[in-house]
Write an enzyme that holds these catalytic residues in place. Sequence first.
Site, PDB file in Angstrom:
ATOM      1  N   TYR A  80       0.836  -1.200   0.000  1.00 11.20           N
ATOM      2  CA  TYR A  80       0.000   0.000   0.000  1.00 11.20           C
ATOM      3  C   TYR A  80       0.875   1.257   0.000  1.00 11.20           C
ATOM      4  O   TYR A  80       0.656   2.178  -0.778  1.00 11.20           O
ATOM      5  CB  TYR A  80      -0.925  -0.023   1.218  1.00 11.20           C
ATOM      6  CG  TYR A  80      -1.776   1.211   1.354  1.00 11.20           C
ATOM      7  CD1 TYR A  80      -2.779   1.498   0.445  1.00 11.20           C
ATOM      8  CD2 TYR A  80      -1.577   2.097   2.412  1.00 11.20           C
ATOM      9  CE1 TYR A  80      -3.568   2.638   0.579  1.00 11.20           C
ATOM     10  CE2 TYR A  80      -2.360   3.226   2.560  1.00 11.20           C
ATOM     11  CZ  TYR A  80      -3.352   3.500   1.636  1.00 11.20           C
ATOM     12  OH  TYR A  80      -4.127   4.622   1.765  1.00 11.20           O
ATOM     13  N   LYS A  84       1.303   4.254  -2.833  1.00  8.80           N
ATOM     14  CA  LYS A  84       1.057   5.671  -2.561  1.00  8.80           C
ATOM     15  C   LYS A  84       2.238   6.537  -2.993  1.00  8.80           C
ATOM     16  O   LYS A  84       2.048   7.679  -3.415  1.00  8.80           O
ATOM     17  CB  LYS A  84       0.702   5.888  -1.086  1.00  8.80           C
ATOM     18  CG  LYS A  84      -0.679   5.336  -0.759  1.00  8.80           C
ATOM     19  CD  LYS A  84      -1.717   5.948  -1.687  1.00  8.80           C
ATOM     20  CE  LYS A  84      -3.074   5.339  -1.573  1.00  8.80           C
ATOM     21  NZ  LYS A  84      -4.043   5.938  -2.490  1.00  8.80           N
ATOM     22  N   ILE A 110      -7.904   7.461   8.757  1.00 10.61           N
ATOM     23  CA  ILE A 110      -9.184   8.171   8.803  1.00 10.61           C
ATOM     24  C   ILE A 110     -10.128   7.429   9.749  1.00 10.61           C
ATOM     25  O   ILE A 110     -10.309   6.221   9.623  1.00 10.61           O
ATOM     26  CB  ILE A 110      -9.820   8.273   7.401  1.00 10.61           C
ATOM     27  CG1 ILE A 110      -8.842   8.937   6.424  1.00 10.61           C
ATOM     28  CG2 ILE A 110     -11.141   9.028   7.465  1.00 10.61           C
ATOM     29  CD1 ILE A 110      -8.411  10.334   6.802  1.00 10.61           C
TER      30      ILE A 110
END
Length: 182
Positions: A80, A84, A110
């Site tokens: 991941y 990014k 988040i």
Amino acid sequence: IKEYEIDTLYHMSSILSALAETQRQLAHRVNINGLANVLEAATNNRLKRVLIPGSIAAFGPETPRRDTPNDTIQKPNTLYGISKVFTELMGNYYHARLGLDVRGMRLPGIVSWKTEPTAGTTDYAVAIFYGAIREQRYTCYLGPDTRLPMMYMPDAIKAIVDLAESDLTTLQHHADFNVNSM
């Protein structure tokens, strides 16, 4: 894009950390190929701008952990995180080489009270409450001194919208802004 005369695209899809490690091919298709498809579609259809939220996962263990500078070492050790970094580099490439207004920010974990955890690094923050409600207990896998940056969903949405509405000529960065909250 043409039928609805779309001028701004928010590319929000991504396979998050934990799931990306177990579903590598899916993560590649969504996080790498999906981004490439979005940027090409935006370029081919002359969109006004594209928003591509990034992640603090783009850093890695060698990145300074406190007051992380915007321009710093990026050597992530997760699929991941690697995707990014790719997102940031491709966003900056499309901006510099093709004139596409690509904007992105490195979001922390988040947190939302409306959505259950789905495979992100900071999911424990919400899982604690679900565990307490459903099983009257929760055992956290993190040590007591662990610090993980997080952001409440409405704050993340506001940050993305604020970046989208910013004057392009005032931006020093394009696809790689640090943002933080708590």
